[in-house]
Design a protein around this motif. Structure first.
Motif, mmCIF file in Angstrom:
data_model
loop_
_atom_site.group_PDB
_atom_site.id
_atom_site.type_symbol
_atom_site.label_atom_id
_atom_site.label_comp_id
_atom_site.label_asym_id
_atom_site.label_seq_id
_atom_site.Cartn_x
_atom_site.Cartn_y
_atom_site.Cartn_z
ATOM 1 N N SER A 82 -7.974 10.787 -4.953
ATOM 2 C CA SER A 82 -7.777 11.174 -6.352
ATOM 3 C C SER A 82 -7.481 9.925 -7.171
ATOM 4 C CB SER A 82 -6.627 12.169 -6.475
ATOM 5 O OG SER A 82 -5.422 11.572 -6.076
ATOM 6 N N THR A 83 -7.675 10.032 -8.477
ATOM 7 C CA THR A 83 -7.515 8.854 -9.335
ATOM 8 C C THR A 83 -6.087 8.313 -9.303
ATOM 9 O OG1 THR A 83 -7.181 10.322 -11.229
ATOM 10 C CG2 THR A 83 -9.415 9.476 -10.878
ATOM 11 N N ASN A 84 -5.109 9.180 -9.049
ATOM 12 C CA ASN A 84 -3.720 8.685 -8.998
ATOM 13 C C ASN A 84 -3.406 7.943 -7.696
ATOM 14 O OD1 ASN A 84 -3.366 10.722 -7.127
ATOM 15 N ND2 ASN A 84 -2.131 12.023 -8.456
ATOM 16 N N GLN A 85 -4.396 7.818 -6.833
ATOM 17 C CA GLN A 85 -4.234 7.001 -5.646
ATOM 18 C C GLN A 85 -4.847 5.610 -5.821
ATOM 19 O OE1 GLN A 85 -5.869 9.972 -2.851
ATOM 20 N NE2 GLN A 85 -3.851 9.983 -1.856
ATOM 21 N N THR A 86 -5.321 5.338 -7.026
ATOM 22 C CA THR A 86 -5.748 3.978 -7.363
ATOM 23 C C THR A 86 -4.525 3.079 -7.297
ATOM 24 O OG1 THR A 86 -7.614 4.627 -8.746
ATOM 25 C CG2 THR A 86 -6.584 2.506 -9.226
ATOM 26 N N SER A 87 -4.581 2.058 -6.449
ATOM 27 C CA SER A 87 -3.402 1.238 -6.206
ATOM 28 C C SER A 87 -3.738 0.083 -5.275
ATOM 29 C CB SER A 87 -2.302 2.100 -5.559
ATOM 30 O OG SER A 87 -1.082 1.381 -5.438
ATOM 31 N N MET A 88 -2.732 -0.763 -5.042
ATOM 32 C CA MET A 88 -2.809 -1.792 -4.012
ATOM 33 C C MET A 88 -2.118 -1.239 -2.763
ATOM 34 S SD MET A 88 -3.461 -4.979 -3.103
ATOM 35 C CE MET A 88 -3.361 -6.039 -4.534
ATOM 36 N N TYR A 89 -2.786 -1.367 -1.624
ATOM 37 C CA TYR A 89 -2.222 -0.886 -0.369
ATOM 38 C C TYR A 89 -1.971 -2.070 0.564
ATOM 39 C CZ TYR A 89 -3.313 3.762 -1.982
ATOM 40 O OH TYR A 89 -3.343 4.929 -2.709
ATOM 41 N N LEU A 90 -0.754 -2.127 1.066
ATOM 42 C CA LEU A 90 -0.348 -3.231 1.943
ATOM 43 C C LEU A 90 0.045 -2.693 3.312
ATOM 44 C CD1 LEU A 90 1.867 -5.259 -0.540
ATOM 45 C CD2 LEU A 90 -0.302 -5.986 0.390
ATOM 46 N N CYS A 91 -0.480 -3.335 4.324
ATOM 47 C CA CYS A 91 -0.120 -3.030 5.696
ATOM 48 C C CYS A 91 0.821 -4.118 6.203
ATOM 49 C CB CYS A 91 -1.383 -2.987 6.560
ATOM 50 S SG CYS A 91 -1.093 -2.768 8.322
ATOM 51 N N ALA A 92 1.762 -3.745 7.065
ATOM 52 C CA ALA A 92 2.685 -4.720 7.640
ATOM 53 C C ALA A 92 2.956 -4.374 9.096
ATOM 54 C CB ALA A 92 3.998 -4.736 6.864
ATOM 55 N N SER A 93 3.344 -5.391 9.862
ATOM 56 C CA SER A 93 3.724 -5.141 11.253
ATOM 57 C C SER A 93 4.854 -6.081 11.642
ATOM 58 C CB SER A 93 2.532 -5.342 12.197
ATOM 59 O OG SER A 93 2.226 -6.721 12.355
ATOM 60 N N ARG A 94 5.575 -5.705 12.699
ATOM 61 C CA ARG A 94 6.641 -6.554 13.211
ATOM 62 C C ARG A 94 6.903 -6.208 14.673
ATOM 63 N NH1 ARG A 94 11.488 -3.321 10.071
ATOM 64 N NH2 ARG A 94 11.505 -1.585 11.542
ATOM 65 N N ILE A 95 7.562 -7.148 15.355
ATOM 66 C CA ILE A 95 7.829 -6.971 16.778
ATOM 67 C C ILE A 95 8.914 -5.926 16.998
ATOM 68 C CG2 ILE A 95 8.635 -8.102 18.870
ATOM 69 C CD1 ILE A 95 7.558 -10.718 17.719
ATOM 70 N N ALA A 96 10.002 -6.067 16.254
ATOM 71 C CA ALA A 96 11.165 -5.195 16.479
ATOM 72 C C ALA A 96 11.894 -5.014 15.152
ATOM 73 C CB ALA A 96 12.083 -5.801 17.532
ATOM 74 N N ILE A 97 12.927 -4.176 15.168
ATOM 75 C CA ILE A 97 13.512 -3.744 13.902
ATOM 76 C C ILE A 97 14.232 -4.846 13.146
ATOM 77 C CG2 ILE A 97 13.762 -1.365 14.674
ATOM 78 C CD1 ILE A 97 16.751 -1.941 15.093
ATOM 79 N N ASN A 98 14.725 -5.859 13.808
ATOM 80 C CA ASN A 98 15.485 -6.887 13.096
ATOM 81 C C ASN A 98 14.677 -8.161 12.901
ATOM 82 O OD1 ASN A 98 15.407 -7.605 15.756
ATOM 83 N ND2 ASN A 98 17.495 -8.355 15.840
ATOM 84 N N THR A 99 13.371 -8.050 13.012
ATOM 85 C CA THR A 99 12.532 -9.242 12.885
ATOM 86 C C THR A 99 11.708 -9.204 11.606
ATOM 87 O OG1 THR A 99 10.736 -8.208 14.131
ATOM 88 C CG2 THR A 99 12.364 -9.471 15.383
ATOM 89 N N GLU A 100 11.124 -10.325 11.308
ATOM 90 C CA GLU A 100 10.302 -10.472 10.113
ATOM 91 C C GLU A 100 9.100 -9.535 10.171
ATOM 92 O OE1 GLU A 100 8.769 -14.382 9.727
ATOM 93 O OE2 GLU A 100 7.443 -13.896 8.045
ATOM 94 N N ALA A 101 8.789 -8.922 9.038
ATOM 95 C CA ALA A 101 7.561 -8.139 8.914
ATOM 96 C C ALA A 101 6.472 -9.033 8.340
ATOM 97 C CB ALA A 101 7.781 -6.929 8.006
ATOM 98 N N PHE A 102 5.292 -8.967 8.938
ATOM 99 C CA PHE A 102 4.140 -9.739 8.478
ATOM 100 C C PHE A 102 3.189 -8.792 7.757
ATOM 101 C CE2 PHE A 102 4.912 -13.774 10.531
ATOM 102 C CZ PHE A 102 5.809 -13.439 11.531
ATOM 103 N N PHE A 103 2.659 -9.278 6.643
ATOM 104 C CA PHE A 103 1.827 -8.435 5.799
ATOM 105 C C PHE A 103 0.370 -8.866 5.824
ATOM 106 C CE2 PHE A 103 4.616 -5.659 3.301
ATOM 107 C CZ PHE A 103 5.852 -6.161 3.636
ATOM 108 N N GLY A 104 -0.499 -7.892 5.649
ATOM 109 C CA GLY A 104 -1.893 -8.169 5.373
ATOM 110 C C GLY A 104 -2.060 -8.578 3.918
ATOM 111 N N GLN A 105 -3.298 -8.891 3.540
ATOM 112 C CA GLN A 105 -3.551 -9.389 2.180
ATOM 113 C C GLN A 105 -3.757 -8.283 1.167
ATOM 114 O OE1 GLN A 105 -6.563 -12.683 2.859
ATOM 115 N NE2 GLN A 105 -5.074 -13.681 1.535
ATOM 116 N N GLY A 106 -3.680 -7.069 1.625
ATOM 117 C CA GLY A 106 -3.763 -5.962 0.677
ATOM 118 C C GLY A 106 -5.184 -5.494 0.423
#
Lengths: 112, 116
Positions: A82-106
């Protein structure tokens, strides 16, 4: 270096189409996330996954679903765009809960 | 509910000057993690600095440092000797509770412009 790759930087889809946004990470990370970024609203969590075949709803899951059949890949699905889903979408991943999250370029998605 | 507030939508600083970006958060937890992320025009989100709440010492990474005031629930970012490459959106983030998968909860961001 950790790499989080999103399949498209720009995407244009029509209203009602089923849309797949793909995210792949190459570092055997357990946790993966999908965020939506809108001006003035920051990043909002759509879904996250602790591990393969596991998924949990975030703050704004309505209109979205996800799939994680393999550890390295986390897909976001817009069942009927739907048109209200027009947006930037970012994916992220990390090893464990207290570690840095790494992001894709969107992925900048436009629904017309 | 746990929220992150960045009260400065936009800021500007001259090259070589120092700028401080503010962030406040709300939580009932005693142990948690706080982060500052930078998003330049390329859109790539990059971790700038992180702080563990149980550590009293403020984190520092080269020109970037934080002023962490746990009682006040404040987590500001100081950028010293600002460079043109520091121009970006800056997001403060708080790691949420277990029922949200310890996902990062972001503020709305501060757009920083570094001018010559």
């Amino acid at each position: 270096d950790v790499k989080v790759t999103q399949s498209s930087r720009y995407l244009v889809k029509r209203t009602g189409e089923k849309v797949f946004l793909e995210c792949v990470q190459d570092m055997d990370h357990e946790n993966m996330f999908w965020y939506r970024q809108d001006p003035g609203l920051g990043l909002r969590l759509i879904y996250f996954s602790y591990d393969v075949k596991m998924k949990e709803k975030g703050d704004i899951p309505e209109g979205y679903s996800v799939s994680r059949e393999k550890k390295e890949r986390f897909s976001l699905i817009l069942e009927s765009a739907s048109t209200n889903q027009t947006s930037m979408y970012l994916c992220a991943s990390r090893i464990a809960i207290n570690t840095e999250a790494f992001f894709g370029q969107g992925t900048r998605l436009t629904v017309v | 509910a746990q929220t992150v507030t960045q009260s400065q939508p936009e800021m500007s600083v001259q090259e070589a000057e120092t700028v401080t970006l503010s962030c406040t958060y709300d939580t009932s937890e005693s142990n948690y993690y706080l982060f500052w992320y930078k998003q330049p025009p390329s859109r790539q989100m990059i971790l700038v600095i992180r702080q563990e709440a149980y550590k009293q010492q403020n984190a520092t990474e080269n020109r970037f440092s934080v002023n962490f005031q746990k009682a006040a629930k404040s987590f500001s970012l100081k950028i010293s000797d600002s460079q043109l490459g520091d121009t970006a959106m800056y997001f403060c983030a708080f790691m949420k509770r277990p029922n949200s998968g310890y996902a990062l909860n972001f503020g709305k961001g501060t757009s920083l412009l570094v001018t010559p």
